[in-house]
Design a protein around this motif. Sequence first.
Motif: not given
Length: 367
Positions: A24-35, A58-62, A103-104
């Motif tokens: 999920s971390l890999l997927a969420f970080v990729s999604a962050e770069v795209v968004t 971003g907050l889910a990544i936290v 970011g925060i």
Amino acid sequence: MSVRSRLGAALDRLEPPPRAVDWSLLAFVSAEVVTGLVSFTVGVPAGWPLFWLHRALGLAIVALLAWKLARVRHRLTDPTLWRRSTALSVLTLVAALGALSTGIVWVFGLDVRISYWTLLSVHVGFGLVLLPLVVAHASTRFRLPRRVDFERRRTALRYTVLLGAGAATYRLQQGINDLLGTAGSDRRFTGSQPREGEGNGSFPITSWVADDPDPIDRDDYRLRVDGLVSDPIELTADELAAGHETEALLDCTSGWYTVQEWGGIRVGDLLDAAGGTAAGDPDRGPAYVRFTSVTGYRWSLPLDEAEDALLATHVGGDRLSHGHGAPARLVAPGRRGFQWVKWVTRVEVRSEYDVGQWVVTLISGFD
Ligand SMILES: Nc1nc2c(c(=O)[nH]1)N[C@H]1C(S)=C(S)[C@@H](COP(=O)(O)O)O[C@H]1N2
Ligand SMILES: [Mo]
């Protein structure tokens, strides 16, 4: 059960299995770069969900990172467990903490400027470094996910709660910022903060990387209007100042915005002065207008949109200063600042979309 242990139990139930956290971390970080990158092209309010998704992710990544750190902490603190890949893990962690903290902090309206980099630019830098690091880290550490890691109903519920909690946290922060009246309170849906006042001095001069030409001599300046027009023309700086006024909002991706009264010539009138658009090939007619700077920096707008855009010579009643693009710069309402080409010397009607502009804006100005 006490409230505390109940909360603890709820959190435990929310925590995905270890492999799922990693992937999920890999997927969420990729999604962050795209968004994050795509959000830079969004300037109209209808695009707000993209910004909210970026914040919620971003907050889910936290949360994901906290679970992960609780699990692998001993690998960092116990030197007997250090491997070669540990260095990479630490580097990845540093980049992740850098991206999250900038970011925060940015959201709370703080802005530490490092030369011409705003905190938001530093955030972008961390994000762009983070993705390849996470990918490299994953290839040394991650195990292939199994189906049990993503058992369907629980997974859907978990991620809904995670993202929902992320969005709710952001909303809560807005309330706090409003109460405290911090600089974070009057941001736009893009996250940009206002720069108040009128005219040249009231908003920053922002150029992308190395785009920094010498001031243009008004007497030598010529604007070429060509491409698919009936009578290509060249105009002097004086001929350009054709009293059209429009209020428009400039929103820079480095995190600020300003509303100004811009004066100049409507691009539609400019094209009319060149005899109007010419038919061209039957199936390759006029479709885009490309604005090119003396530096080579350029951007295109679809013809209809371009006609209503402004080639500005004035801001807040004053002649544009050199830094803001004198003698003429594009004012493209609803577009992000980087598309508002400064020091325009050529307006060209074309049939094709210009893919090269995406690269040119990044490298123009380098010799
Ligand atoms: N030629 C050229 N035009 C440019 C840029 C640039 O670097 N070169 N920067 C863009 C960016 S990123 C922004 S936000 C706006 C900023 O306009 P300003 O410097 O007048 O505030 O100009 C845009 N136009
Ligand atoms: Mo910008």
